[in-house]
Motif scaffolding. Structure first.
Motif, mmCIF file in Angstrom:
data_model
loop_
_atom_site.group_PDB
_atom_site.id
_atom_site.type_symbol
_atom_site.label_atom_id
_atom_site.label_comp_id
_atom_site.label_asym_id
_atom_site.label_seq_id
_atom_site.Cartn_x
_atom_site.Cartn_y
_atom_site.Cartn_z
ATOM 1 N N LEU A 176 0.512 12.337 -13.823
ATOM 2 C CA LEU A 176 -0.838 11.789 -13.831
ATOM 3 C C LEU A 176 -1.891 12.888 -13.937
ATOM 4 N N GLN A 177 -1.625 14.032 -13.321
ATOM 5 C CA GLN A 177 -2.557 15.152 -13.447
ATOM 6 C C GLN A 177 -2.596 15.665 -14.877
ATOM 7 N N ALA A 178 -1.441 15.660 -15.542
ATOM 8 C CA ALA A 178 -1.391 16.152 -16.918
ATOM 9 C C ALA A 178 -2.178 15.254 -17.870
ATOM 10 N N LYS A 179 -2.250 13.962 -17.563
ATOM 11 C CA LYS A 179 -2.995 13.039 -18.429
ATOM 12 C C LYS A 179 -4.496 13.234 -18.314
ATOM 13 N N LYS A 180 -4.947 13.793 -17.208
ATOM 14 C CA LYS A 180 -6.367 14.071 -16.987
ATOM 15 C C LYS A 180 -7.211 12.813 -17.223
ATOM 16 N N MET A 212 0.833 -1.205 0.000
ATOM 17 C CA MET A 212 0.000 0.000 0.000
ATOM 18 C C MET A 212 0.868 1.256 0.000
ATOM 19 N N PHE A 213 1.951 1.219 0.756
ATOM 20 C CA PHE A 213 2.858 2.370 0.804
ATOM 21 C C PHE A 213 3.486 2.621 -0.564
ATOM 22 N N VAL A 243 4.733 10.472 -6.278
ATOM 23 C CA VAL A 243 5.910 10.813 -7.081
ATOM 24 C C VAL A 243 5.495 11.184 -8.506
ATOM 25 N N ARG A 244 4.531 10.453 -9.062
ATOM 26 C CA ARG A 244 4.077 10.701 -10.435
ATOM 27 C C ARG A 244 2.870 11.639 -10.466
ATOM 28 N N ARG A 287 -4.290 9.944 -2.468
ATOM 29 C CA ARG A 287 -2.927 9.383 -2.556
ATOM 30 C C ARG A 287 -2.134 9.595 -1.274
ATOM 31 N N TYR A 288 -2.318 10.733 -0.627
ATOM 32 C CA TYR A 288 -1.526 11.002 0.577
ATOM 33 C C TYR A 288 -2.037 10.191 1.771
ATOM 34 N N ILE A 289 -3.333 9.993 1.844
ATOM 35 C CA ILE A 289 -3.834 9.180 2.952
ATOM 36 C C ILE A 289 -3.483 7.713 2.733
ATOM 37 N N ILE A 290 -3.424 7.264 1.461
ATOM 38 C CA ILE A 290 -2.972 5.896 1.172
ATOM 39 C C ILE A 290 -1.519 5.738 1.583
ATOM 40 N N LEU A 291 -0.712 6.755 1.286
ATOM 41 C CA LEU A 291 0.695 6.713 1.680
ATOM 42 C C LEU A 291 0.832 6.636 3.197
#
Length: 754
Positions: free
Chosen positions: A385-389, A371-372, A380-381, A402-406
């Motif tokens: 990933l935001q640019a791919k929309k 999960m981490f 990191v990406r 993503r941050y809570i998953i981390l």
């Protein structure tokens, strides 16, 4: 972090904008995104407002852009998105944009109409082309047959072709013909008339007649080449539009958003000035003033805009500043309820408590590591990933969290080390300093182990359950509500401490007085049974751990019994007494110009209607009629809910132990029933052969069942523990969210596809 602990101090402001500068000033405020406008025309129909025509023009422009976007997508042309954020166009540029969109729409409609006409013509000519091919073959065969008939006397008259000559008469019979296509369903009727049919969707038929019309029809096939030129022109127009359509959408929606906001303003009596009211953070007033000055400079107005700060009784919106890390935790809290103005924000504690409680239920180093890594990949990406929309909804949920998953993965790795669990296997990295180890299994705790070690019968995390409750003091103290402190907070704390605070003390006494030896364990009393006996007034001296424990428990029962009517009756009776004697206790929220929230009695609040820095609403003066029955029922519900919740909510934390055990057992069962089968086979060769597919199945089941499904279960239980067991004890959550006018939220000004 101060804004995270409490919401920002807000103030109500009044804006005076010159008509020629209003558009540019609102545009600058939209770029800033720190102002929430109030609708000063709530009773005016949307079609009767001043700038309704401009909004309609924007809707029409957006409709044309959606038409172009649909055509672009139909041709599969990529739309360029450079991420540019152009400024809102000036009002005079609307005419140029409307002309551009009108020209493109008319051109596309004309091209589409021509294309449809040419397609129909092309299909007709294609059919004629196939007619020519079929008839050419027919004529060549007929000519060949006629030649053979002239040179072969053995051929009879009946064998001559349709175009053959009459040998007996010595002269040829010239026939005319008509060629064409016919639908398949019309063939039977046509056959009955012409004795000829075919087995295709459209059949070629030939009816001979005298003339040369067929030759002229052939030339029209060349006209089909025009269709290709039309498609090329259409493609060029759409490619040019695709380069700018994203920017055009932004410009149109910014214009629409500005006029939508201007419709909430009032005109002064001179019709030269627009008056607006807005909520804004006190800390950002300087930035708002600068934005207004920039708007005046852009418009060329010589009269500056005026910003007045006001005092109001209305509750301000709640504005908690967040970043991309804290946003997801704030969303968890807001899903339960938006904090009241200046109320303590639980999101600050949720940053730590949520992933920790999740990890307590999900604790496994291996599963937490996977999960981490997934959360780390998304972080990191992040920009790529935001640019791919990516528009997938499921991926959007994972990416947004993503941050809570981390964090959950990192905390799960920590608790996995404490539990000594790595994919259900134990690795002795360090020895235990807390729990006694079962000598039979050396890792897990059997039923006999739990029964023999009273130290395991109450998990140490329960000693922290007293922690969240004192948060309830804050809103009562900060907002100056002494009645609530005396009639609610104090008896609630005494009631809770008399039960669970006392139990926590017994936990520590038991840890100190009794060691882990068998003799000491046998003599140690059971804490839960002792707590039950305290309410039943049962128990013997052998079950007491210190002198005078029985009398002390009787005193605690007395406090518990006193606290219930204290919470239940005192506040409603005092309010009724004050109401009968003409004393009003109805706190009024007063927000000063500096954004500070005050609570004063209504009789002590003085407003000056002729003072421009104050706002006074007649609706605010209306005092609610005191209803003792309603107040008493409300207090009864809260008292019963609190008393029952103290027991049920605290017991609800047992889900931490239950889900932790279930996760460990599922992991162990999966390992034992899958991986162990390949690792313990008698034949090593066969074991090596089947190990790869079995490992693939085990890895897939681990990800799907133990990480995704079990992770979702632990996530939902962590949500419940925060919303019900934690926040319900102190969190009011009756505020409303600060929603500033911002060009970052242009999607809400878009129109739906018709």
């Amino acid at each position: 972090m101060g804004s995270m602990f409490r919401s920002e101090e807000m103030t109500l402001c009044q804006l005076f904008l010159q008509s020629e500068a209003a558009y540019t000033c609102v545009s600058e405020l939209g770029e800033l995104g720190l102002v929430q406008f109030r609708d000063l025309n709530p009773d005016v129909n949307a079609f009767q407002r001043k700038f309704v025509n401009e909004v309609r023009r924007c809707d029409e422009m957006e409709r044309k852009l959606r038409f172009l976007e649909k055509e672009i997508k139909k041709d599969g042309i990529p739309m360029l998105d450079t991420g540019d954020n152009p400024d809102a166009p000036a009002p005079r540029e609307m005419i140029d944009l409307e002309a551009t969109f009108e020209k493109l729409e008319n051109e596309m409609k004309e091209v589409n109409a021509n294309s449809e006409a040419l397609k129909r013509n092309f299909l007709e000519l294609t059919e004629l082309k196939h007619i020519l091919r079929k008839t050419q073959t027919f004529f060549e065969e007929a000519e060949l047959h006629h030649t053979q008939a002239m040179h072969d006397p053995s051929l009879t008259e009946e064998s001559l072709g349709l175009l053959g000559e009459d040998i007996h008469r010595g002269q040829a019979l010239k026939l005319g013909f008509v060629a064409g296509v016919i639908l398949r369903e019309k063939i039977p009727a046509f056959e009955r008339m012409l004795w000829r049919g075919d087995q295709v969707n459209k059949s070629v038929f030939i009816i001979f007649f005298q003339g040369e019309q067929l030759k002229t029809r052939v030339k029209k096939i060349c006209e089909g080449l025009v269709l290709g030129q039309t498609q090329d022109h259409r493609h060029r127009v759409l490619v040019a539009a695709a380069r700018n359509i994203k920017v055009w959408f932004i410009k149109v929606r910014k214009i629409k958003a500005i006029y939508y906001s201007l419709n909430m303003f009032n005109l002064d009596v001179t019709q030269k000035c627009l008056i607006a009211e807005c909520w804004c953070p006190v800390a950002d007033l300087d930035r708002i003033q600068q934005a207004l000055r920039r708007g005046n400079e852009r418009s060329g107005s010589s009269v500056p805009s005026i910003l007045n700060r006001m005092v109001t009784r209305q509750e301000p919106p709640t504005y908690n500043r967040t970043n991309k890390f804290t946003q997801v935790f704030q969303s968890i809290v807001d899903a339960y309820g938006v904090a009241s103005y200046r109320e303590v924000n639980p999101a600050l504690y949720t940053i730590v408590t949520f992933p920790f409680l999740f990890a307590v239920m999900f604790g496994d180093f291996g599963h937490g590591f996977i999960m981490f890594l997934f959360g780390l990949f998304l972080v990191v990406r992040e920009k790529q990933l935001q640019a791919k929309k990516i528009e997938d909804e499921i991926f959007g949920m994972f990416f947004g969290g993503r941050y809570i998953i981390l964090m959950m993965g990192a905390f799960s790795m920590y608790t996995g080390l404490l539990y000594n669990d790595i994919y259900s296997k134990s690795i002795s990295i360090f020895s235990s300093s807390w729990y006694p180890i079962d000598p039979n299994t050396n890792k897990t705790y059997s039923l006999s182990t739990l029964e023999a070690n009273n130290q395991l019968q109450l998990h140490p995390i329960y000693s922290n359950q007293l922690g969240p409750y004192p948060f309830g003091l804050d809103p009562k103290r900060y907002f100056k509500k002494p009645l609530n402190i005396f009639c609610e907070f104090i008896p609630q704390v005494v009631f809770l401490a008399s039960i669970f605070g006392y139990l926590v003390i017994l936990v520590f006494v038991k840890w100190v007085k009794y060691d882990g030896s068998p003799e000491s364990t046998r003599k140690a009393p059971n804490l839960l049974i002792g707590l039950i006996n305290m309410f039943l007034f049962q128990g013997s001296k052998d079950q007491y751990m210190f002198t005078g424990q029985g009398h002390f428990q009787g005193f605690l029962i007395f406090l518990i019994v006193i606290c219930v009517p204290w919470m239940w009756f005192v506040k409603p009776l005092l309010l009724r007494h004050w109401h009968r004697n003409g004393q009003q206790y109805q706190p009024v929220l007063l927000v000063e110009a500096n954004g500070r929230a005050l609570l004063e009695d209504q009789d002590e609040v003085i407003y000056h209607d002729d003072t421009p820095s104050h706002k006074h609403d007649d609706s605010d003066d209306e005092e609610e009629e005191f209803d003792f029955g309603e107040v008493f029922i409300h207090q009864s519900i809260h008292t019963i809910e609190y008393c029952l919740g103290c027991i049920s909510h605290t017991a609800s934390y047992l889900r931490l132990w239950a889900l932790s055990l279930a996760h460990a057992q599922l992991s162990e069962v999966l390992w034992g029933m899958v991986m162990r089968m390949a690792l313990t086979m008698n034949s090593q060769i066969l074991g090596i052969i089947i190990l790869p597919p079995i490992f693939a199945f085990w890895a897939g089941a681990t990800v799907v069942v133990l990480i995704l499904m079990e992770g979702l279960s632990a996530f939902l239980h962590a949500l419940r523990l925060h919303w019900v067991e934690f926040q319900s004890k102190f969190y009011d959550g009756s505020g409303y969210k600060f929603q500033p006018f911002s060009f970052d939220n242009l999607g809400e000004y878009g129109i739906e596809d018709k």
